[in-house]
Design an enzyme around this catalytic site. Structure first.
Site, short mmCIF file in Angstrom:
data_model
loop_
_atom_site.label_atom_id
_atom_site.label_comp_id
_atom_site.label_asym_id
_atom_site.label_seq_id
_atom_site.Cartn_x
_atom_site.Cartn_y
_atom_site.Cartn_z
N CYS A 63 -8.92 1.13 10.61
CA CYS A 63 -8.14 2.07 9.82
C CYS A 63 -7.85 3.36 10.58
CB CYS A 63 -8.87 2.39 8.52
SG CYS A 63 -10.55 3.04 8.75
N HIS B 177 -13.12 6.27 5.70
CA HIS B 177 -11.87 5.51 5.80
C HIS B 177 -10.74 6.45 6.19
CE1 HIS B 177 -9.17 2.20 5.15
NE2 HIS B 177 -8.55 2.77 4.14
N ASN C 209 -2.13 3.20 2.64
CA ASN C 209 -3.33 2.53 3.12
C ASN C 209 -2.95 1.43 4.10
OD1 ASN C 209 -6.04 2.02 3.36
ND2 ASN C 209 -6.32 1.20 1.30
#
Length: 338
Positions: A149, A286, A306
């Site tokens: 990520c 994240h 995302n």
């Protein structure tokens, strides 16, 4: 991270309501729950998400227990979401993972300390702003079962700022960052700040994704000549906007999409809507791309891209209430300069 909530403690307590020893003999049809509005059981979940573990095998029983725990979490989380726009939680492709498995696979970003923002907030900001409206935000990507990520966040910000500068929007190589950012750990995790430090100090050009495709696993770094086409990062800033989210809105408008580190523990169960509660475990884990905001409705919110594919959340996006530093959204926010 600020604004903690007893989410994890209560979830852990809820998970103990069903003893693992008592559940191996429970038939799957007895584990019925509400699957996004319609009654389904674990067998329907397996069919929907193409799970192939053998019925009544060790994996089947273990995954069924995780699925049962997930349905308890959904009931708890949805108890807070009573307003029409509120976040909804339910069964998705992560529902047969334990919370620890989910963290180990998907929440692998680390946050380096960012300096508190000391600038002025921008006056006269629009009520809504979304960089997607300018056609400078690439489609939602899928990191798959790789803790990349942090790389997606950095590359997403870079390719957007490049397009804002007048170039054609082009997907740049996440795999290049994953393989070559030597102070990070590939699929085992990394820091957006460390990745941006690497880019600015080495002057490495990010090459097109077509030249260096994503493989969802860490590989050997491939080097390209300086004459090879690509995008170099000249500089970046990383700030803590805690208590200053209005200033963060101005930063977004002026600088382009922002790479942010958040706490996404509760996102395992997120289906859509605006997150307003239970989104802080005191742990940043994240990386995402902040692309816009909306302050028109009853609940002002951030628009966040995302990297879990378009079937997750709001077609790959999550909305987070502005104010209160929910999910740690303001703790570490980076802007890229080309």
């Amino acid at each position: 991270m600020r604004g903690g909530h007893p989410y994890l403690v209560l979830i852990a307590a809820a998970s103990t309501l069903v003893s693992p020893l008592c559940c191996h003999n429970v038939r799957s049809e007895d584990t019925r729950t509400q699957f996004n509005g319609s009654a389904v059981d674990f067998d329907s979940f397996r069919e929907q998400f193409h799970r192939t573990y053998a019925v009544n095998g060790e994996a089947f029983n273990r995954r069924r227990l995780h699925f049962q725990d997930a349905t308890k979490r959904h009931a708890y989380l949805n108890a807070f979401s009573t307003a029409p726009q509120s976040a909804k939680y339910g069964v998705n492709r992560f529902s047969d993972l334990s919370q620890q498995e989910f963290r180990d696979l998907y929440l692998r970003a680390s946050a380096d300390g960012a300096s508190l923002f000391s600038g002025q907030k921008t006056e006269g900001l629009p009520d809504t702003f979304d960089w997607r409206d300018k056609a400078v935000v690439a489609p939602v990507q899928n990191q798959e079962a790789c803790g990349s990520c942090w790389a997606f966040s950095v590359v997403g910000a870079t390719q957007s700022v490049h397009a804002i500068g007048g170039s054609q929007l082009e997907l740049l190589s996440v795999q290049q960052v994953l393989d070559c950012s030597f102070r990070n750990n590939g699929c085992s995790g990394g820091s957006t700040v460390q990745a941006l430090n690497w880019l600015t100090k080495t002057r490495v050009k990010l090459v097109p994704q077509s030249d260096y495709p994503y493989k969802a696993k860490t590989g050997i770094c491939h080097f390209f000549s300086q004459s090879h086409g690509g995008v170099a990062v000249k500089n970046f800033t990383a700030h803590d906007f805690s208590g200053q989210e209005e200033a963060m809105m101005g930063h977004l408008v002026e600088r382009g999409p922002l790479a942010a580190i958040v706490d996404a523990v509760s996102w395992q169960d997120y289906l859509g809507g605006i997150i307003q509660h239970h989104c802080s475990s005191q742990w940043s884990n994240h990386a995402v791309l902040l692309v816009g905001y909306n302050t028109v409705g009853d609940i002002p919110y951030w628009i966040v891209q995302n990297s879990w594919g378009t079937t997750w959340g709001n077609e790959g996006y999550v909305y987070i209430k502005i104010g209160g530093n929910l999910c740690g959204i303001a703790d570490s926010v980076a802007a890229v300069f080309l």
